[in-house]
Design a protein around this motif. Sequence first.
Motif, PDB file in Angstrom:
ATOM      1  N   ASN A  61       0.448  -1.398   0.173  1.00  0.00           N
ATOM      2  CA  ASN A  61      -0.740   0.261  -0.392  1.00  0.00           C
ATOM      3  C   ASN A  61       1.157   1.255   0.279  1.00  0.00           C
ATOM      4  O   ASN A  61       0.393   2.525  -0.566  1.00  0.00           O
ATOM      5  N   THR A  84       2.768   1.857  -3.600  1.00  0.00           N
ATOM      6  CA  THR A  84       1.487   2.581  -5.054  1.00  0.00           C
ATOM      7  C   THR A  84       1.010   3.500  -4.162  1.00  0.00           C
ATOM      8  O   THR A  84       0.073   3.598  -5.068  1.00  0.00           O
ATOM      9  N   ASP A  85       1.638   4.122  -3.449  1.00  0.00           N
ATOM     10  CA  ASP A  85       0.260   5.268  -2.683  1.00  0.00           C
ATOM     11  C   ASP A  85       1.115   7.196  -3.689  1.00  0.00           C
ATOM     12  O   ASP A  85       2.642   7.126  -3.208  1.00  0.00           O
ATOM     13  N   THR A  86       0.841   7.651  -4.363  1.00  0.00           N
ATOM     14  CA  THR A  86       1.013   8.024  -5.257  1.00  0.00           C
ATOM     15  C   THR A  86       1.329   9.953  -4.490  1.00  0.00           C
ATOM     16  O   THR A  86       1.845  10.162  -4.506  1.00  0.00           O
ATOM     17  N   LYS A  87       0.772   9.446  -3.305  1.00  0.00           N
ATOM     18  CA  LYS A  87       0.812  10.904  -2.189  1.00  0.00           C
ATOM     19  C   LYS A  87       2.066  10.392  -1.103  1.00  0.00           C
ATOM     20  O   LYS A  87       1.914  12.025  -0.816  1.00  0.00           O
ATOM     21  N   ALA A 145       5.943  11.202  -1.348  1.00  0.00           N
ATOM     22  CA  ALA A 145       7.305  11.178  -1.681  1.00  0.00           C
ATOM     23  C   ALA A 145       8.048   9.858  -1.404  1.00  0.00           C
ATOM     24  O   ALA A 145       8.471   8.495  -0.502  1.00  0.00           O
ATOM     25  N   GLU A 146       8.838   9.363  -2.752  1.00  0.00           N
ATOM     26  CA  GLU A 146       9.524   8.240  -2.786  1.00  0.00           C
ATOM     27  C   GLU A 146      10.615   8.153  -1.682  1.00  0.00           C
ATOM     28  O   GLU A 146      10.841   6.964  -1.038  1.00  0.00           O
ATOM     29  N   LYS A 174       8.477   6.619   1.270  1.00  0.00           N
ATOM     30  CA  LYS A 174       9.071   5.247   0.848  1.00  0.00           C
ATOM     31  C   LYS A 174       9.568   4.730   1.272  1.00  0.00           C
ATOM     32  O   LYS A 174       9.665   3.863   2.223  1.00  0.00           O
TER      33      LYS A 174
END
Length: 287
Positions: A144, A147-150, A152-153, A156
Amino acid sequence: MREVSPGDVIFSFCDTNIRAIGIAESNAYEAPKPLEFGSVGAYWEKIGWRVNVRFVELKNVIRPMNEMDRLRPYLPVRYSPLRPNGHGQQNIYLTEVPELLATRLVDLIGVEARGIIQAWSASEPGVNELYSGQLAWEEHQVQNILTDTKIAETEKHAIVMARRGQGLFRSRVAQIERHCRLTGVSNPEYLRASHTKPWRDASNAERLDGENGFLLTPDADLLFDRGFLSFKSNGDVLVSPVADRCSMAKMGISSNMLENVGQFSAGQGQYLEFHRDMVFLRANVKR
C-alpha cells in the motif's frame, strides 16, 4: 487469548459435542481476521488476536451433556465453558478449563486423546509459520505504501526501512536511547531499533518517531516484540505470566535486569501504554 501458551490443550466444542482436540502452537499475536470468517468489512482492517492451533478430529466424539453427573463438580464458578445442564456458554469463545475438568474430559475420550497430547512435541513449526498472519498483514501494508502516489519516494523508503528498524527511524531512536535498557549494551553493532507501538499498528508518522522505539539486544528485542516483556512509564519491568523465565535466564536476561530500567519520557510513555494494552501477553496489570 493472551494467556494461551504453546502446548496448551484446547477442546473444540460444537453442537453439544467435543469433536476435536487441538494443541496450541503459538502464543496469541495480532493478526487480520481470517478470510474464512466472512467478508464483513475490509479484511485488513479487522484486526484481532490469533493463536495457531493444530486440531485433530476425534473418532470417539463425546457429548458432555450425557456425562454431567461426572463433570458438574469440576465446573468453575466463573467463565465455565459448560452450563450445569451440559449446554455450552454462547457468550464464551475461549476460556480456561480447570485441570481436573480437563482430566475428566480426557478420560472420557480415552486413549485417543492421550495419544494426541503426547505426540504434540514431535515437531515444532518455524517462526514464519507461527506468525504468518502478521507477516502477510505487514507485506500488505508495504505494498500500500509503495503504490501510494501521495507519499514521496524518499519517505516511502524511510517508512519501509523502519519496518526492520533501519534508516531514519533507527537514527532518531539513537538520538534518545544510547544503550539497551535491559542489558546495558551500548555498542550499536549489537543493538536493534525496536518499535514500541508495532510498525503494523502505527501511522506513517509514528513509524518514524524516535520516541516510538528502543535500542535493544537481539534477545531483549525478541522478548519485547513478542510481548513477553513490557515496561511501566516509571521504568518498572513487566514480565508476562506466560514467559519462560528459565529460557530468559539462559539468554542472559538475569533477575536484576527485570526490576527498573529508568524513567521514560512522556512520548515514550504513550507508546508504552499501547504496548501494554495490545502487545504484552495477558496485559491485565495496573498502570
